[in-house]
Design a protein around this motif. Structure first.
Motif, PDB file in Angstrom:
ATOM      1  N   PHE A 486       0.839  -1.206   0.000  1.00 27.42           N
ATOM      2  CA  PHE A 486       0.000   0.000   0.000  1.00 27.42           C
ATOM      3  C   PHE A 486       0.868   1.247   0.000  1.00 27.42           C
ATOM      4  N   ALA A 487       1.941   1.238   0.803  1.00 24.71           N
ATOM      5  CA  ALA A 487       2.847   2.393   0.841  1.00 24.71           C
ATOM      6  C   ALA A 487       3.528   2.588  -0.507  1.00 24.71           C
ATOM      7  N   LYS A 488       3.828   1.520  -1.182  1.00 20.83           N
ATOM      8  CA  LYS A 488       4.524   1.623  -2.465  1.00 20.83           C
ATOM      9  C   LYS A 488       3.603   2.079  -3.593  1.00 20.83           C
ATOM     10  N   THR A 489       2.374   1.498  -3.621  1.00 24.31           N
ATOM     11  CA  THR A 489       1.520   1.673  -4.807  1.00 24.31           C
ATOM     12  C   THR A 489       0.126   2.208  -4.536  1.00 24.31           C
ATOM     13  N   GLY A 490      -0.291   2.231  -3.263  1.00 24.75           N
ATOM     14  CA  GLY A 490      -1.676   2.602  -2.961  1.00 24.75           C
ATOM     15  C   GLY A 490      -2.622   1.418  -3.042  1.00 24.75           C
ATOM     16  N   ASN A 491      -2.088   0.231  -3.332  1.00 24.84           N
ATOM     17  CA  ASN A 491      -2.895  -0.985  -3.433  1.00 24.84           C
ATOM     18  C   ASN A 491      -2.243  -2.059  -2.562  1.00 24.84           C
ATOM     19  N   PRO A 492      -2.929  -2.557  -1.528  1.00 25.10           N
ATOM     20  CA  PRO A 492      -2.298  -3.532  -0.629  1.00 25.10           C
ATOM     21  C   PRO A 492      -2.071  -4.899  -1.265  1.00 25.10           C
ATOM     22  N   THR A 493      -2.834  -5.232  -2.306  1.00 25.45           N
ATOM     23  CA  THR A 493      -2.686  -6.542  -2.953  1.00 25.45           C
ATOM     24  C   THR A 493      -2.669  -6.392  -4.473  1.00 25.45           C
ATOM     25  N   PRO A 494      -1.589  -5.828  -5.031  1.00 23.77           N
ATOM     26  CA  PRO A 494      -1.507  -5.757  -6.497  1.00 23.77           C
ATOM     27  C   PRO A 494      -1.418  -7.144  -7.129  1.00 23.77           C
ATOM     28  N   ALA A 495      -1.002  -8.158  -6.338  1.00 19.62           N
ATOM     29  CA  ALA A 495      -0.927  -9.536  -6.810  1.00 19.62           C
ATOM     30  C   ALA A 495      -0.955 -10.452  -5.596  1.00 19.62           C
ATOM     31  N   VAL A 496      -1.235 -11.728  -5.827  1.00 15.67           N
ATOM     32  CA  VAL A 496      -1.186 -12.704  -4.742  1.00 15.67           C
ATOM     33  C   VAL A 496       0.201 -13.335  -4.707  1.00 15.67           C
ATOM     34  N   ASP A 497       0.562 -13.886  -3.546  1.00 14.71           N
ATOM     35  CA  ASP A 497       1.821 -14.614  -3.426  1.00 14.71           C
ATOM     36  C   ASP A 497       1.607 -15.770  -2.459  1.00 14.71           C
ATOM     37  N   GLU A 498       2.690 -16.378  -1.976  1.00  8.26           N
ATOM     38  CA  GLU A 498       2.537 -17.552  -1.122  1.00  8.26           C
ATOM     39  C   GLU A 498       1.879 -17.217   0.207  1.00  8.26           C
ATOM     40  N   TYR A 499       1.936 -15.967   0.627  1.00 13.86           N
ATOM     41  CA  TYR A 499       1.319 -15.562   1.886  1.00 13.86           C
ATOM     42  C   TYR A 499       0.000 -14.827   1.658  1.00 13.86           C
ATOM     43  N   VAL A 500       0.037 -13.824   0.804  1.00 15.81           N
ATOM     44  CA  VAL A 500      -1.170 -13.040   0.514  1.00 15.81           C
ATOM     45  C   VAL A 500      -1.917 -13.756  -0.600  1.00 15.81           C
ATOM     46  N   THR A 501      -2.882 -14.552  -0.208  1.00 17.21           N
ATOM     47  CA  THR A 501      -3.555 -15.447  -1.151  1.00 17.21           C
ATOM     48  C   THR A 501      -4.875 -14.892  -1.673  1.00 17.21           C
ATOM     49  N   THR A 502      -5.221 -13.688  -1.243  1.00 15.85           N
ATOM     50  CA  THR A 502      -6.507 -13.092  -1.604  1.00 15.85           C
ATOM     51  C   THR A 502      -6.305 -11.665  -2.085  1.00 15.85           C
ATOM     52  N   ILE A 503      -6.918 -11.305  -3.186  1.00 16.12           N
ATOM     53  CA  ILE A 503      -6.932  -9.906  -3.621  1.00 16.12           C
ATOM     54  C   ILE A 503      -7.916  -9.144  -2.745  1.00 16.12           C
ATOM     55  N   TRP A 504      -7.466  -8.004  -2.235  1.00 19.76           N
ATOM     56  CA  TRP A 504      -8.278  -7.181  -1.325  1.00 19.76           C
ATOM     57  C   TRP A 504      -8.789  -5.952  -2.089  1.00 19.76           C
ATOM     58  N   PRO A 505     -10.012  -5.971  -2.553  1.00 19.01           N
ATOM     59  CA  PRO A 505     -10.554  -4.806  -3.255  1.00 19.01           C
ATOM     60  C   PRO A 505     -11.030  -3.744  -2.269  1.00 19.01           C
ATOM     61  N   PRO A 506     -11.033  -2.491  -2.677  1.00 23.51           N
ATOM     62  CA  PRO A 506     -11.537  -1.441  -1.777  1.00 23.51           C
ATOM     63  C   PRO A 506     -13.045  -1.549  -1.601  1.00 23.51           C
ATOM     64  N   ALA A 507     -13.537  -0.905  -0.559  1.00 18.45           N
ATOM     65  CA  ALA A 507     -14.982  -0.772  -0.382  1.00 18.45           C
ATOM     66  C   ALA A 507     -15.477   0.277  -1.375  1.00 18.45           C
ATOM     67  N   THR A 508     -16.515  -0.058  -2.098  1.00 21.42           N
ATOM     68  CA  THR A 508     -17.034   0.853  -3.125  1.00 21.42           C
ATOM     69  C   THR A 508     -18.526   1.071  -2.913  1.00 21.42           C
ATOM     70  N   ALA A 509     -19.077   1.988  -3.678  1.00 22.49           N
ATOM     71  CA  ALA A 509     -20.511   2.254  -3.590  1.00 22.49           C
ATOM     72  C   ALA A 509     -21.323   1.007  -3.926  1.00 22.49           C
ATOM     73  N   ASP A 510     -20.757   0.147  -4.758  1.00 23.59           N
ATOM     74  CA  ASP A 510     -21.476  -1.050  -5.190  1.00 23.59           C
ATOM     75  C   ASP A 510     -21.209  -2.265  -4.314  1.00 23.59           C
ATOM     76  N   SER A 511     -20.076  -2.257  -3.597  1.00 26.95           N
ATOM     77  CA  SER A 511     -19.719  -3.439  -2.815  1.00 26.95           C
ATOM     78  C   SER A 511     -18.987  -3.018  -1.538  1.00 26.95           C
ATOM     79  N   PHE A 512     -19.614  -3.285  -0.394  1.00 26.96           N
ATOM     80  CA  PHE A 512     -19.065  -2.903   0.905  1.00 26.96           C
ATOM     81  C   PHE A 512     -18.116  -4.021   1.360  1.00 26.96           C
TER      82      PHE A 512
END
Length: 538
Positions: A486-512
């Motif tokens: 997030f500090a580097k790009t503003g996105n905490p999960t630009p890709a998945v890896d062996e630890y971060v296995t889930t893409i984390w989308p922001p909360a939006t007007a359409d999806s909380f």
């Protein structure tokens, strides 16, 4: 970097900032490799003597090479564990810069600025109890800062001479120094992320609202503290300032006289007396005698308007915000029946503070709904301590955070990422059990810190970091990866890896969206409402 600002090849590199030369030191990382540390860097003049209670002034320059291998003093405070002695000094406006060994000769690296918590009464940004080792493995530059605490950092007497928020203005001064100097350390002055837990999270949020900090940072992470929490803004700040003076021996109601008087009192005496301004009930519920306040009477106000107006002027930057699953575990002082009865009786006060209602009948009705929802109208006993924790966690943390995310996601502004930290591991053994009387039911306030910082104070039995292959290590890798992504790009999960296995989308007007960080990563969609949201009294 230009030749004049290159790091020296020797073991103790020297760099030149605007005020003079600094000599850092390499330190070993518990995860392996090393990092370069520059500690005890003054970012403002010592706020002592006539500068006590005043806005921070620029730091002085120095001759020769300043040794930056040791921590400077922390803000004067009562020592925790237990509150027995006074530590620190008024001369406390220093920061520390940490650079991973593998990037210290490179440029334009992302910068994370850590603002410590501690109810604006205790805590510090030094690396004695919170070492940067875990984040140093993720190729970011970390800056940790100190700021004035308690009455010395937040006294507001309703006069332009002393109008409060000195500690928050210290944070602004630190951010200005970082903006002006971080490029010398290899940092990118146009990619700065502020973050903190509890009062540090609230500070970060208030910095997003203040006109004094515009342009000084570009992203924020708010952990277990933000401006919608009922404890965010000190109530009756001016009354408490005069009460403090009275406790210390001056009953004047003249602001100028009181200021001059308080500037003559030993700092130790002020620190001890500041806890006496509360009534017993205020001490139980508010817990922050001197903290942020609206300072419209200042010549340079940090919070010039009520929070409701400041929310509308909040800077539009990417944000991560969330809390732990059971915040209030930390605040369970004991489990005696007397304490349980007192807390149960205090629920109406919590409801009033949370809702800002003035109608006593509405407050009473809503309090009864709270008792029914959380306690099923049963009298308080040790068996329903988890109900107390859930209720007060919701009122003080979870519901305000959820409400803020709900407001922000509908505005279609910069991304806002919403999380719940529910992991219960072995790293935070100080709150693993409630007074050793009952098993842990969830993640307590500040438990997530153990997976962002190496905290030897909590590792008395085993000073090693979590071993690779353990669940604790997985969570450490997940949290540090997402936070630094997030500090580097503003996105905490630009890709998945062996630890971060889930893409984390922001909360939006359409999806909380909500990411639960527990034994596994679970992406959830919020649909339920709290009893407060559903109440006709609001």
């Amino acid at each position: 970097m230009t030749d004049s600002t290159q790091y020296s090849a020797m073991e103790r590199p020297v760099i030149t900032v605007q005020q003079g030369k600094l000599q850092g030191i390499f330190e070993d990382n518990v995860l392996g490799s090393r990092y370069l540390a520059f500690k005890g860097i003054p970012f403002a003049a010592p706020p002592v003597g006539e500068l006590r209670f005043k806005d921070p002034k620029p730091p002085a320059s120095w001759e020769g090479i300043r040794d930056a291998s040791k921590n400077a003093d922390v803000s004067i405070q009562l020592q925790t564990l237990p509150f027995s002695s006074i530590i620190g000094s008024e001369d406390c406006l220093y920061l520390n810069v940490y650079i991973p060994h593998n990037i210290y000769r490179t440029t334009r690296n992302p910068v994370m600025v850590f603002i410590h918590g501690g109810a604006f009464l205790v805590g510090n940004g030094n690396d004695i109890n919170k070492r940067p080792d875990y984040l140093m493995a993720k190729d970011v530059i970390l800056v940790s800062i100190n700021y004035r605490l308690g009455a010395l950092g937040f006294l507001n007497i309703g006069h332009e001479e002393v109008s409060g928020n000195q500690g928050l203005k210290d944070q602004v001064a630190a951010l200005k120094w970082i903006k002006e100097n971080i490029e010398i350390f290899g940092g990118d002055p146009n990619n700065i992320t502020i973050f903190g837990v509890s009062a540090g999270g609230l500070s970060s949020h208030l910095l997003m609202m203040s006109p004094l900090s515009k342009g000084l940072f570009h992203k924020a992470i708010l952990q277990s503290g933000m401006a919608k929490c009922f404890w965010a803004i000190a109530e009756n700040a001016e009354d408490k300032a005069f009460k403090l003076a009275s406790i210390l021996g001056n009953d004047s109601k003249n602001p100028s006289e009181v200021i001059k008087f308080l500037q003559t009192i030993p700092a130790n005496n002020i620190i001890k007396a500041q806890y006496e301004v509360f009534t017993p009930q205020e001490a139980r519920i508010a817990n922050i005698p001197f903290g942020p306040s609206i300072d419209e009477k200042s010549t340079k106000p940090f919070l010039p308007y009520p929070l409701s107006q400041l929310f509308d002027n909040e800077i539009d930057i990417p944000v991560i915000v969330g809390c732990t699953s059971h915040e209030y575990i930390m605040f369970v002082k004991d489990t005696t029946q007397e304490t349980l009865d007192t807390t149960y009786a205090d629920l109406e006060v919590y409801v009033k503070k949370f809702t800002n209602l003035e109608d006593s009948k509405k407050i009473a009705r809503l309090t009864e709904k709270v008792k029914e929802h959380y306690f099923h109208n049963k009298p308080p006993t040790k068996e329903n301590i988890p109900s107390f924790i859930r209720c007060l966690s919701d009122i003080a943390f979870s519901i305000p955070v959820k409400s803020y995310v709900n407001d922000q996601r509908k505005k279609k502004r910069a991304p806002i990422y919403y999380y719940n930290f529910s992991y219960v591991g072995n790293e935070m053994n100080n709150t693993k059990y409630i007074l050793n009387e009952m098993p842990m039911i969830g993640a307590s306030h500040t438990d997530d810190m153990a997976y962002l910082f190496y905290q030897p104070i909590y590792k008395a039995n085993d000073l090693e970091p979590p071993a690779i292959g353990t669940k604790d290590r997985d969570v450490l890798e997940i949290l540090t990866t997402m936070w630094t992504n997030f500090a580097k790009t503003g996105n905490p999960t630009p890709a998945v890896d062996e630890y971060v296995t889930t893409i984390w989308p922001p909360a939006t007007a359409d999806s909380f969206n909500l990411l639960d960080i527990g034994d596994t990563l679970q992406l959830l969609t919020i649909t339920d409402h709290s009893i407060f949201e559903d109440s006709e009294d609001l």
